[in-house]
Enzyme design. Sequence first.
Site: not given
Ligand SMILES: NC(=O)c1ccc[n+]([C@@H]2O[C@H](COP(=O)([O-])OP(=O)(O)OC[C@H]3O[C@@H](n4cnc5c(N)ncnc54)[C@H](O)[C@@H]3O)[C@@H](O)[C@H]2O)c1
Ligand SMILES: O=c1ccn([C@@H]2O[C@H](COP(=O)(O)OP(=O)(O)O[C@H]3O[C@H](CO)[C@H](O)[C@H](O)[C@H]3O)[C@@H](O)[C@H]2O)c(=O)[nH]1
Length: 368
Positions: A147, A171, A175
Site C-alpha cells: 500500500s 496497519y 505492510k
Molecule cells: N482497498 C484499499 O484501499 C487498499 C489500499 C492499499 C492496499 N490494500 C490491500 O489490498 C488487499 C485487498 O484489499 P481489498 O480492498 O480488496 O480488501 P477486502 O477486505 O475487500 O478484501 C480482503 C479479503 O481478504 C479476506 N481475508 C482477510 N483475512 C483473511 C484470512 N486470514 N484468511 C482468508 N481470507 C482473509 C477478506 O475476507 C476479504 O475477502 C489488502 O491486503 C489491503 O490491505 C487495499
Molecule cells: O469521510 C471521509 C473519508 C475520507 N476523507 C478524506 O479523503 C481523503 C482520502 O481518504 P481515504 O480514507 O479514502 O484514503 P487514505 O488515503 O486516507 O487511506 C487509504 O489509502 C491509503 C493508500 O494511499 C492506505 O492504504 C490506507 O490504509 C487507506 O485507508 C483523506 O484526505 C481523508 O481525510 C474525508 O474527507 N471524508
Amino acid sequence: MAIGGVGAGGGAGGAEAQGRSVLVTGGAGFIGTHTVLQLLEKGYAVTVVDNFHNSVPEALDRVRHIVGPALSARLQFIFGDLTIKDDLEKVFAAKRYDAVIHFAGLKAVAESVAHPEMYNRNNIVGTVNLYDVMKKHGCNKLVFSSSATVYGQPEKVPCFEDSPLKALNPYGRTKLYLEEMLRDYQHANPEWRTILLRYFNPIGAHESGDIGEDPKGVPNNLLPYIQQVAVGRRPELNVYGHDYRTRDGTAVRDYIHVVDLADGHIAALEKLFATPDIGCVAYNLGTGRGTTVLEMVSAFEKAYGKKIPVKMCPRRPGDSEQVYASTAKAEEELGWRAKYGIEEMCRDQWNWAKKNPYGYCGNAENKD
Ligand SMILES: NC(=O)c1ccc[n+]([C@@H]2O[C@H](COP(=O)([O-])OP(=O)(O)OC[C@H]3O[C@@H](n4cnc5c(N)ncnc54)[C@H](O)[C@@H]3O)[C@@H](O)[C@H]2O)c1
Ligand SMILES: O=c1ccn([C@@H]2O[C@H](COP(=O)(O)OP(=O)(O)O[C@H]3O[C@H](CO)[C@H](O)[C@H](O)[C@H]3O)[C@@H](O)[C@H]2O)c(=O)[nH]1
C-alpha cells in the site's frame, strides 16, 4: 474448511491461455473480485481462498455470472483462513499453483489502532503461513498487496519506489514489515520471484455495476462514504481538513480505478513468469495524478447528477496532505499504465451504488 461453489474442482480443461493456475488469497474482496474476473478472462485457472471476514460468497457468484459458465468452470473456491496453516496445507494439497496473488488481509487503519494484535495475527501470521506452505509445495512466485501507506506522510511527492518508507499506524506497520520480510525471504531463496504492489487509492467498480466495494459498518474511505450519502444511507459527507496547502485546502490523493489496478496485477504476474531473476521488486500502482477531496466530490456529483451535502471538519489525525505516485517504474518495467480518469471512476462507482445501494446483501438488514 470446505471446498465448493460453481466450478469447484477446477475443471480447467485444455488450453487456458497460459495453461497456468493462480491461487488468489482474499479473492472474494473488493480488489480480489475484480482481479479474479480479469484472470479468468485472460484464461488463467483461478483458485480463491477466503474466510469471508470482510466479504460475502455472493461477490464470487457475481463474478461467475459476469464471466459466464465456461470461464466459471475455471474458478474454484476454497473456504479457508490463512492464519490456520492446516487450511493452507489443504489448499496446496488440492492442486499445483504456478503463482499466488496475496490480497487476504485486514485494512482498516482505525481498527488497527484499536486492535493491533488482530492486525499482526491476521496480516503477519497469515503471510508467514502462506510463505511456508508455498515453499513446502515448490510454489515460488508471489504478488503481494502492499500500500501507499508505506510512504507514511511523504515529504516530497510524487512517491517513488525508493522514497523513504515509514509506518504511521499498526496497519501500515504490517505492510512495511511484510515488504521487508518478503525481501529477506527472497534474498535467502534467490529462486523466488516476488512483486510488491503499492496501491494508491483504489475506487470505482466493474462496468457491469455487479461487483464493487461493500464495506461493513461505517466506511472509512472517501468514495464509499460519498456513495452512501448519494443513496441516502448517510446525511452528509464530512470533509476532513480544509486548511491544507493545496488548490482548495483539501487533501490530495491518487485515486485509481479498480479495473486498472486489476490490470496491474495481470501485468505483474506476467512479469514474474517472464523474469526468472526478478528478485523482490516494488511497484507503485497509481495514476500519477493528484485529486483533492472537493474535486472528487464534484466529479462524483457530475456522475450522480445531484449535489452531495458536505460539512467542513477538522483534519483527520494521521492524514497526509498530499500523496500521489510516480508511475514511471511500473510503466517502464511492467508495461502497465492506468487508463481511466476520475470521471470514469465516479461513473462506475455510481453505477455500482445505484444498482446495489446496500451492497451485496440487497437490503438494509445488518447495515448501519
Ligand atoms: N482497498 C484499499 O484501499 C487498499 C489500499 C492499499 C492496499 N490494500 C490491500 O489490498 C488487499 C485487498 O484489499 P481489498 O480492498 O480488496 O480488501 P477486502 O477486505 O475487500 O478484501 C480482503 C479479503 O481478504 C479476506 N481475508 C482477510 N483475512 C483473511 C484470512 N486470514 N484468511 C482468508 N481470507 C482473509 C477478506 O475476507 C476479504 O475477502 C489488502 O491486503 C489491503 O490491505 C487495499
Ligand atoms: O469521510 C471521509 C473519508 C475520507 N476523507 C478524506 O479523503 C481523503 C482520502 O481518504 P481515504 O480514507 O479514502 O484514503 P487514505 O488515503 O486516507 O487511506 C487509504 O489509502 C491509503 C493508500 O494511499 C492506505 O492504504 C490506507 O490504509 C487507506 O485507508 C483523506 O484526505 C481523508 O481525510 C474525508 O474527507 N471524508
